[in-house]
Design an enzyme around this catalytic site. Structure first.
Site, PDB file in Angstrom:
ATOM      1  N   GLY A 257       0.765  -0.905   0.320  1.00  0.00           N
ATOM      2  CA  GLY A 257      -0.297  -0.202   0.099  1.00  0.00           C
ATOM      3  C   GLY A 257       0.079   1.475   0.145  1.00  0.00           C
TER       4      GLY A 257
ATOM      5  N   GLU B  35       3.627  -6.941   1.322  1.00  0.00           N
ATOM      6  CA  GLU B  35       3.412  -6.824  -0.470  1.00  0.00           C
ATOM      7  C   GLU B  35       3.281  -5.912  -1.063  1.00  0.00           C
ATOM      8  OE1 GLU B  35      -0.002  -9.260   0.446  1.00  0.00           O
ATOM      9  OE2 GLU B  35       0.626 -11.045   0.785  1.00  0.00           O
ATOM     10  N   PRO B  36       4.549  -5.261  -1.124  1.00  0.00           N
ATOM     11  CA  PRO B  36       4.568  -4.090  -2.198  1.00  0.00           C
ATOM     12  C   PRO B  36       4.810  -3.701  -3.283  1.00  0.00           C
ATOM     13  CG  PRO B  36       6.750  -4.512  -1.722  1.00  0.00           C
ATOM     14  CD  PRO B  36       5.977  -5.657  -0.783  1.00  0.00           C
ATOM     15  N   GLY B  37       3.150  -3.402  -4.001  1.00  0.00           N
ATOM     16  CA  GLY B  37       3.491  -3.623  -5.712  1.00  0.00           C
ATOM     17  C   GLY B  37       3.117  -2.237  -6.257  1.00  0.00           C
ATOM     18  N   ARG B  38       2.566  -1.048  -5.916  1.00  0.00           N
ATOM     19  CA  ARG B  38       2.538   0.225  -6.588  1.00  0.00           C
ATOM     20  C   ARG B  38       3.970   0.343  -6.677  1.00  0.00           C
ATOM     21  NH1 ARG B  38      -1.079   3.669  -8.064  1.00  0.00           N
ATOM     22  NH2 ARG B  38      -2.731   3.117  -7.373  1.00  0.00           N
TER      23      ARG B  38
ATOM     24  N   CYS C 193     -13.847   7.302 -26.703  1.00  0.00           N
ATOM     25  CA  CYS C 193     -14.856   7.895 -27.046  1.00  0.00           C
ATOM     26  C   CYS C 193     -15.922   8.031 -25.823  1.00  0.00           C
ATOM     27  CB  CYS C 193     -15.736   7.592 -28.136  1.00  0.00           C
ATOM     28  SG  CYS C 193     -17.240   8.753 -28.681  1.00  0.00           S
TER      29      CYS C 193
END
Length: 442
Positions: free
Chosen positions: A248, A286-289, A355
């Site tokens: 997070g 659990e680092p993602g970003r 669009c």
């Protein structure tokens, strides 16, 4: 605008650390000229700087291990489910978090050892769980009691499956509602009191081994305090072997945005663990970003510039390859890669080609007089951008290229019209004209 600062200088903190300008004032990343990459691989194009990606992974793995030796950093692969990144993460000592069957198969295809894989998900099917058990994933994170019933049926006798229970800590991460997952009304996890009862119920189970608990309060969190609160919430669940503290950690996506450093994040997290958790427990994050975002940029080509009382600059991509702005309202910055040393002198609406009026990439983007055929780069797009690519308006998913030491390597090829048509082959094989219902009978 910051007076007399070039785009490259202004965005130095959000571009990959290898970003520079060559003698012609053009943006280079990993020693490769971005405009050359755009010419060779086409646009839109996702570009990853391999050196900075590996550096960030080492900072997370080593930083956690220094503070808590009995630990593991796990890459939350939903942030960038790219086979090359799975392989790189495993080579840098990270475990792999998967949240669906496709991510599991990508991790396996990348050569990730199954025991390093952690399976997430709030609605896992029998087929998904059976496949995870079959290949021998290391940990399954249980979200609900129905899933526990499935596991009791699916784990064969003679096998033991390690489990973590996902808990609801009741913590507001103070992030966008679509990324806030730790509150008491979240769709993820179970109340701590329920988890405590389930752990007692499963004590001594012959096939299901409850190793500990998991907590994750959200994404793009720009304050460290909620992380400490989430750890404190686990205090009643003492005496467990494993505490997965989730991910997070937010990052700076645009000029002026402030985010905690990896050191600030780990100091806070481990400081709380020292106060509230057993000293002999295994700690996971659990680092993602924060693992992948800064190492990636997205390159587009300008197709239209238009004055209608406002200045619109339209590029050859949009919501099909960059939906996070519409989904979460996240702000980004941009620069013109072929004039990276130019000083911005205009504010424009940087829009996509899909669009929808909501296909606005950057409101009031600061750029140096954009021109048709410019290569526009948006930094800090290494997380969730490729993840959420789609075929809106029949768009083909972009290619992904990795750069390092002046060399570019294609990691994911660009989707083609033939790829799209293959999915519709059953319809192509049918004569729809002869099966039409006459208008008078409708």
């Amino acid at each position: 605008m910051t007076a007399n600062q070039s785009s490259l200088e202004r965005l130095a903190d959000v571009l990959p650390p290898t970003a520079a300008a060559d003698a012609d004032g053009e943006l280079t990343i990993g020693g490769c000229r971005v405009s050359d990459l755009a010419a060779e691989f086409g646009t839109p194009l996702h570009i990853y700087d391999e050196a900075s990606l590996r550096h960030q992974m080492r900072a997370l793995v080593d930083g956690l291990h220094r503070r808590w030796p009995n630990s593991e950093a796990v890459f939350a692969s939903k942030s960038a489910p790219i086979l090359a990144i799975y392989a790189i993460a495993a080579s840098e000592g990270m475990g792999i978090d998967v949240a669906g069957p496709g991510e599991l198969e990508l991790a396996l295809a990348a050569g990730v050892s199954p025991e390093l894989i952690h399976l997430h998900g709030n609605a896992k099917t029998d087929a998904e769980l059976a496949r995870a058990i079959e290949v021998g994933v290391g940990v399954i994170i249980v979200d609900n009691e129905a899933e526990l019933d499935r596991l009791e049926r699916l784990v064969p006798r003679g096998r033991r499956q390690k489990l973590l229970f996902r808990v609801m800590p009741g913590v507001d991460a103070k992030t966008h509602a679509n990324m806030n997952t730790g509150g008491n009304d979240s769709k993820f996890g179970l109340p701590i009191s329920v988890v405590s009862e389930l752990i007692q119920h499963l004590a001594g189970h012959d096939r299901l081994e409850v190793a500990g608990v998991h907590v994750h309060i959200g994404s793009q969190i720009l304050s460290v305090e909620p992380f400490a609160s989430a750890v404190e919430a686990l205090k009643p669940l003492g005496g467990l072997a494993v505490y997965d503290l989730g991910g997070g950690l937010g990052i700076a996506h645009h000029e002026g945005e402030q985010a905690p450093s990896v050191d600030d994040y780990l100091d806070t997290l481990i400081g709380a663990a020292e106060r509230y958790l057993p000293t002999d427990a295994r700690i996971l994050i659990e680092p993602g970003r924060s693992t992948v975002a800064r190492s990636g940029v997205t390159a587009y080509r300008t197709v239209v510039t238009k004055e209608t009382g406002r200045t619109f600059v339209a590029v050859d991509g949009g919501m099909a390859d960059f939906v996070e702005v519409a989904l979460t309202g996240q702000r980004f910055s941009a620069l013109v890669a072929n004039r990276a040393t130019a000083v911005p002198n205009s504010r424009v609406q940087l829009v996509g080609r899909q669009c929808e009026s909501g296909d606005l990439l950057i409101d009031q983007a600061e750029l140096p007089n954009p021109r048709i055929d410019d290569v526009i780069v948006i930094p800090a797009t290494g997380a969730y951008t490729y993840t959420m690519t789609n075929n809106y308006n029949g768009a083909a998913r972009p290619a992904v290229v990795f750069v390092k030491d002046g060399e570019a390597r294609l990691a994911v090829r660009r989707e083609t019209t033939d790829d799209l048509l293959r999915l519709h082959q059953p319809a192509l094989d049918h004569d729809w004209a002869t099966s039409a219902v006459p208008a008078a009978t409708m």
